[in-house]
Design a protein around this motif. Structure first.
Motif, PDB file in Angstrom:
ATOM      1  N   MET A 364       0.820  -1.211   0.000  1.00 18.54           N
ATOM      2  CA  MET A 364       0.000   0.000   0.000  1.00 18.54           C
ATOM      3  C   MET A 364       0.853   1.260   0.000  1.00 18.54           C
ATOM      4  N   ARG A 366       1.063   5.466   0.508  1.00 13.87           N
ATOM      5  CA  ARG A 366       0.340   6.558   1.154  1.00 13.87           C
ATOM      6  C   ARG A 366      -0.170   7.551   0.129  1.00 13.87           C
ATOM      7  N   GLN A 369      -4.999   6.878  -2.121  1.00 17.83           N
ATOM      8  CA  GLN A 369      -6.017   6.667  -1.103  1.00 17.83           C
ATOM      9  C   GLN A 369      -7.337   6.330  -1.770  1.00 17.83           C
ATOM     10  N   MET A 370      -8.299   5.905  -0.961  1.00 19.01           N
ATOM     11  CA  MET A 370      -9.540   5.402  -1.546  1.00 19.01           C
ATOM     12  C   MET A 370     -10.762   5.952  -0.835  1.00 19.01           C
ATOM     13  N   GLU A 387     -10.972  11.276  15.741  1.00 18.26           N
ATOM     14  CA  GLU A 387     -10.038  10.150  15.830  1.00 18.26           C
ATOM     15  C   GLU A 387      -9.833   9.501  14.466  1.00 18.26           C
ATOM     16  N   GLU A 391      -6.135   9.602  12.480  1.00 18.15           N
ATOM     17  CA  GLU A 391      -5.376   8.356  12.405  1.00 18.15           C
ATOM     18  C   GLU A 391      -4.290   8.358  11.344  1.00 18.15           C
ATOM     19  N   PRO A 392      -4.571   8.797  10.116  1.00 17.35           N
ATOM     20  CA  PRO A 392      -3.475   8.797   9.131  1.00 17.35           C
ATOM     21  C   PRO A 392      -2.314   9.682   9.568  1.00 17.35           C
ATOM     22  N   LEU A 394      -1.445  10.366  12.728  1.00 18.66           N
ATOM     23  CA  LEU A 394      -0.778   9.680  13.841  1.00 18.66           C
ATOM     24  C   LEU A 394       0.209   8.646  13.339  1.00 18.66           C
ATOM     25  N   LEU A 395      -0.208   7.957  12.259  1.00 20.72           N
ATOM     26  CA  LEU A 395       0.616   6.835  11.811  1.00 20.72           C
ATOM     27  C   LEU A 395       1.754   7.247  10.901  1.00 20.72           C
ATOM     28  N   ASN A 396       1.625   8.404  10.252  1.00 19.07           N
ATOM     29  CA  ASN A 396       2.627   8.721   9.245  1.00 19.07           C
ATOM     30  C   ASN A 396       3.449   9.964   9.526  1.00 19.07           C
ATOM     31  N   ARG A 441     -11.145  11.909   4.974  1.00 14.39           N
ATOM     32  CA  ARG A 441     -10.124  10.974   5.435  1.00 14.39           C
ATOM     33  C   ARG A 441      -9.140  10.654   4.325  1.00 14.39           C
ATOM     34  N   LEU A 445      -3.724  12.765   4.009  1.00  9.49           N
ATOM     35  CA  LEU A 445      -2.297  12.656   3.717  1.00  9.49           C
ATOM     36  C   LEU A 445      -1.914  13.347   2.419  1.00  9.49           C
TER      37      LEU A 445
END
Lengths: 613, 293
Positions: A364, A366, A369-370, A387, A391-392, A394-396, A441, A445
């Motif tokens: 996958m 970044r 996206q979908m 939240e 999330e994206p 927080l993770l990246n 969402r 990113l």
């Protein structure tokens, strides 16, 4: 005498979701052999009103009506006293309605798969309907009648279909079986609640033709409920428009479509025809995404024995340029969602390659996206919007909470959502708003490519318009590219600059949207375009015979011949023997033998190819 | 043994005019009643043995088989021991076994089920077949064998119950995880870069919480009953330690002459199991309503 005469029908739900009357003051009359359409957006109360007529609503729904006559006999439900139903009167009413349902009034619902019993063969379901109302009918007689009904409903091999289970049949065949069950006892009135919404475009026209033929041949009155104005325009004689439980306007189909008096009706018709407009845009830049001969096959059965290979996607190649919207069109089962999954990295292709910026995609990314189809399943019900959107990040990224909050607010504004709603849970939002959250969402990113998998299919027409406008606006501001997948041709026509048409796993035609729409080259594209129901009664009736009968089959071996050959009106011998290659003419590509050199003969290099059909 | 069957309802379409804000917690009479009963029992179980002047094992032949009086609220048994104190000592053991098994089985069941459900294919098959083998042996047999090795105390019973008590929960968790794994919000989380642990922790398990909580709650009365039954039969806790089961067993010999001695421990045991069952039923109702809402 009118078959059904309803005056002042109102439905009030007595539960915690109740917000006023679901249906208030509805009156309608329908004569034998007439086709009346009820049109309205979802939530307008049309299905509730139909179920109220048949007494199918649960106990907490109170049905009040001034008059409800079926061929002169009253079928009005008993009134509630102090908001509660009376047991004796309810029992008597239920008994009376059991005699009426099926034999006098029959109903066909939206999704035949959930409406038919999955563990009982079709033949038995029809004979059951026949024998319930006709106690003297023997099993053999009922079977004969069932075969007759299936034949009338247009199933090709009625005797064989009697022994089939619903899951063995395609969507169109199931709906025909459902219509056969409804007609089993020769009802005077047939209520069809969105009968074609769950079906493919090419099958939709066939089912509507069937309904029109039934009304003509058997003088059955038909009440057609739909949100799709094209469906209403093609078969109905009179139309009722509903909004928020009230009837807004009533009239003949010509009056409603060409001379609407109410503002709401005018708005509905404008939107329906307005969705066909085209957007002008220029494409520039390098290829962002390239698919080269991508294939995805699934194996069933044990290894080394009778292993069957099913190719969901076969030899798909196309290119997507930066800043443009590429539309992928096809009916259900053609493999477009599988292509989306391979591009986003959920599945890996079995053959060929997916190249992003020239390099092969692994896993996958970044940057891709979908946006998903179902707004109700695409958000985690246990996480607040904040939240979900954070999330994206927080993770990246290693942004601090304040920066994250800022970014979330910024994206929410871009998606048209009020930033104060960030602390709410998804259940507080409507379908259209949830789809906006899904889009927000996907944007978090700042991806370069967004794959939109049927993002507006589950939404009302007016909301569809808003979401499409939002997508276009986002593209203008951020120069993001879209791969827009849909089965709805009107939507794809509006938003994409180039498109590819898929059938049974491969792309049969691709090119600039405008030229494909105006001048389709492949017979399947032509069939699809001719199957679009325009919300214009005169052109709908004048429509020529369809270019393709039958339906796309689910699992057929495609080793020999073109997959469309069995349905194609232009099939030649070579079409059944070999698969056509993709022939390129400038930016138009088409996979059909009609455009091969053997058929068209050698032409000079600067000959401009045109449609051969 | 009673097994809780959780029924899944299909999700309907949400109404388009949903009220703003989160959902409201409805008053749940089951949870309230069960909660109060349980709280009272826990309180008594903690306080009575501490505050009572009698111990659970001092025998006093003079006052044997006495009826209820102000000094001995539940009377005395055939050895002259105060039944009131013994009942609450027994309740302590029951609560310990219940809570301990719920905790242990809960943790192991959730972990095992999550791994099997998320990994899928071979791993899932191996793990589940192993669980099937463990489950095939009746828990009574485990308890007896462990008792022989480790002696007859609370720890052995707890271990015996827990060896196969987690398997039901693991199966439920696995089912829920497999159902939710392919949902679009999980795919979206994977696309955003979430790893396995995060997906399980934040996305899958919270949504599977309904049936999981209900199952864990019903594990408690199951364990309490198992312990009482084993002690009654004589395979569990040994005398003179007071367990509700041994109390009932002791009273069995004079059931016809002094029925009250059997009556009190039975009533307390029933109220204990009922209270936890009520809480479980209330939670099941709440999670079902939440699903539909």
């Amino acid at each position: 005498m009118n078959v059904l005469s309803v005056q002042d029908l109102s439905v009030q739900f007595h539960d915690r979701h109740a917000k006023g009357e679901t249906v208030s003051g509805l009156s309608l009359e329908i004569a034998p052999g007439e086709i009346v359409g009820i049109v309205g957006e979802s939530g307008s109360g049309k299905s509730t009103a139909m179920q109220a007529v048949l007494g199918l609503l649960p106990e907490r729904a109170e049905v009040m009506s001034g008059k409800m006559l079926l061929n002169g006999d009253s079928i009005a439900p008993p009134p509630y006293r102090d908001g509660r139903p009376q047991k004796q009167e309810q029992k008597a009413y239920e008994k009376k309605m059991q005699q009426i349902r099926g034999s006098q009034i029959a109903m066909v619902f939206q999704d035949p798969l959930s409406y038919l019993n999955p563990t009982v063969k079709i033949g038995r379901q029809i004979t059951e309907a026949v024998r319930v109302h006709n106690k003297n009918c023997s099993r053999a007689q009922a079977k004969v009648r069932a075969a007759e009904l299936l034949d009338m409903a247009g199933l090709r091999r009625p005797k064989e279909s009697l022994d089939k289970y619903p899951f063995e049949m395609s969507g169109g065949m199931r709906q025909r079986a459902a219509i056969a069950i409804a007609l089993a006892c020769e009802p005077k009135l047939l209520i069809a609640d969105e009968p074609t919404t769950a079906l493919d475009v090419t099958v939709q026209g066939q089912i509507l033709k069937l309904l029109a033929r039934i009304a003509e041949e058997t003088a059955t009155a038909i009440l057609l409920v739909s949100h799709d104005l094209g469906v209403i325009a093609s078969v109905c004689q009179r139309v009722l428009v509903m909004q928020n439980g009230k009837m807004v306007e009533e009239g003949t189909v010509e009056e409603i479509f060409y001379d609407p008096r109410q503002e709401y009706t005018r708005l509905l018709i404008e939107r329906a025809s307005g969705l066909c407009a085209l957007t002008e845009k220029k494409i520039s830049g390098e290829a962002l995404l390239t698919l080269k001969n991508v294939t995805k096959s699934y194996h069933s059965g044990r290894r080394n024995l009778d292993q069957k290979k099913f190719e969901a996607v076969r030899d798909v190649s196309f290119e997507l340029y930066k800043g443009e919207t590429y539309g992928l069109v096809g009916e259900s089962g053609c493999g477009k969602t599988t292509v989306a999954k391979m591009i986003t990295g959920v599945h890996a292709p079995s053959g060929g390659a997916v190249l992003y910026h020239g390099e092969e995609l692994v896993g996958m990314q970044r940057q891709i996206q979908m946006v998903f189809q179902d707004p109700y399943a695409s958000l985690n019900p246990r996480m607040t919007i904040r939240e979900t959107l954070e999330e994206p990040l927080l993770l990246n990224t290693s942004d601090s909470p304040e920066i994250r909050k800022e970014k979330v607010t910024e994206i929410m504004k871009m998606a048209g959502l009020p930033p104060e709603d960030a602390g709410k849970y998804p259940r507080a939002f409507s379908g259209g708003q949830r789809q906006r959250i899904g889009i927000a969402r996907a944007l978090m990113l700042r991806p370069e490519l967004i794959v939109c998998d049927e993002p507006v299919s589950a939404l009302d027409v007016s909301i569809q318009e808003q979401i499409l406008e939002l997508l276009e606006q986002i593209q203008r501001e951020t120069k993001v590219s879209y791969l827009f997948i849909s089965h709805d041709l009107n939507v794809v026509k509006r938003i994409s600059q180039r498109l590819g048409v898929m059938y049974a796993g491969s792309i049969v035609e691709s090119g600039a949207t405008e030229s494909v729409y105006e001048d389709p080259w492949h017979p399947y594209t032509k069939a699809l375009l001719s199957a679009i129901l325009t919300p214009d009664p005169r052109t709908a009736r004048r429509r020529r015979k369809m270019a393709a009968g039958g339906e796309q089959e689910k699992e057929v071996q495609y080793d020999t011949g073109c997959p469309f050959a069995s349905r194609c009106g232009y099939a030649m011998e070579c079409c059944h023997a070999d698969r056509p290659k993709t022939y390129c003419f400038g930016d138009r590509k088409v996979a059909c033998f009609l455009y091969s050199e053997e058929y068209t003969g050698r032409r000079s290099n600067d000959y401009k190819m045109t449609s051969q059909i | 043994m009673k097994k809780a069957i959780y029924q899944r309802r299909s999700r309907g379409v949400c109404p388009t005019d949903v009220s703003a804000g989160g959902y409201q917690r409805k008053r749940n009479p089951y949870v309230l009643t069960g909660g109060i009963l349980l709280a009272v029992l826990i309180l008594l179980a903690i306080l009575v043995p501490v505050l009572s002047p009698y111990s659970y094992e001092t025998q006093n032949v003079e006052i044997q088989n006495a009826g209820s009086s102000l000094q001995h609220l539940f009377g005395t048994d055939k050895f002259g021991r105060d039944i009131f104190v013994r009942v609450w000592y027994g309740t302590r053991i029951s609560l310990l076994v219940g809570a301990g098994s719920a905790l242990f089985c809960g943790v192991i069941g959730i972990l095992y089920g999550s791994i099997a459900g998320y990994a899928g294919q071979k791993t899932d098959m191996l793990m589940m077949r192993l669980a099937d083998v463990i489950d095939a042996i009746p828990s009574l047999l485990y308890v007896i064998l462990i008792m022989l090795v480790l002696g007859a105390n609370v720890g052995s019973i707890l271990l015996g119950i827990c060896i196969s008590g987690w398997i039901d929960l693991a199966r439920i968790v696995r089912g829920e995880i497999m159902r939710l794994k392919e949902r679009e919000f999980c795919v979206a989380a994977r696309m955003a870069g979430a790893g396995t642990v995060r997906i399980l922790r934040k996305h899958l398990l919270p949504n599977a919480a309904g049936p999981v909580i209900v199952n864990i709650t019903f594990q408690i009365p199951k364990a309490i009953f198992t312990e009482a039954f084993l002690s009654f039969v004589g395979v569990g806790i040994a005398a003179p330690v007071a367990s509700l089961g041994t109390l009932i067993q002791d009273a069995r010999s004079q059931m016809q002459v002094y029925p009250s001695q059997m009556f009190y421990p039975i009533v307390v045991l029933c109220i204990l199991i009922l209270s936890v069952n009520l809480i479980g039923a209330g939670l099941e109702r709440a999670s079902r309503l939440e699903e539909e809402g």
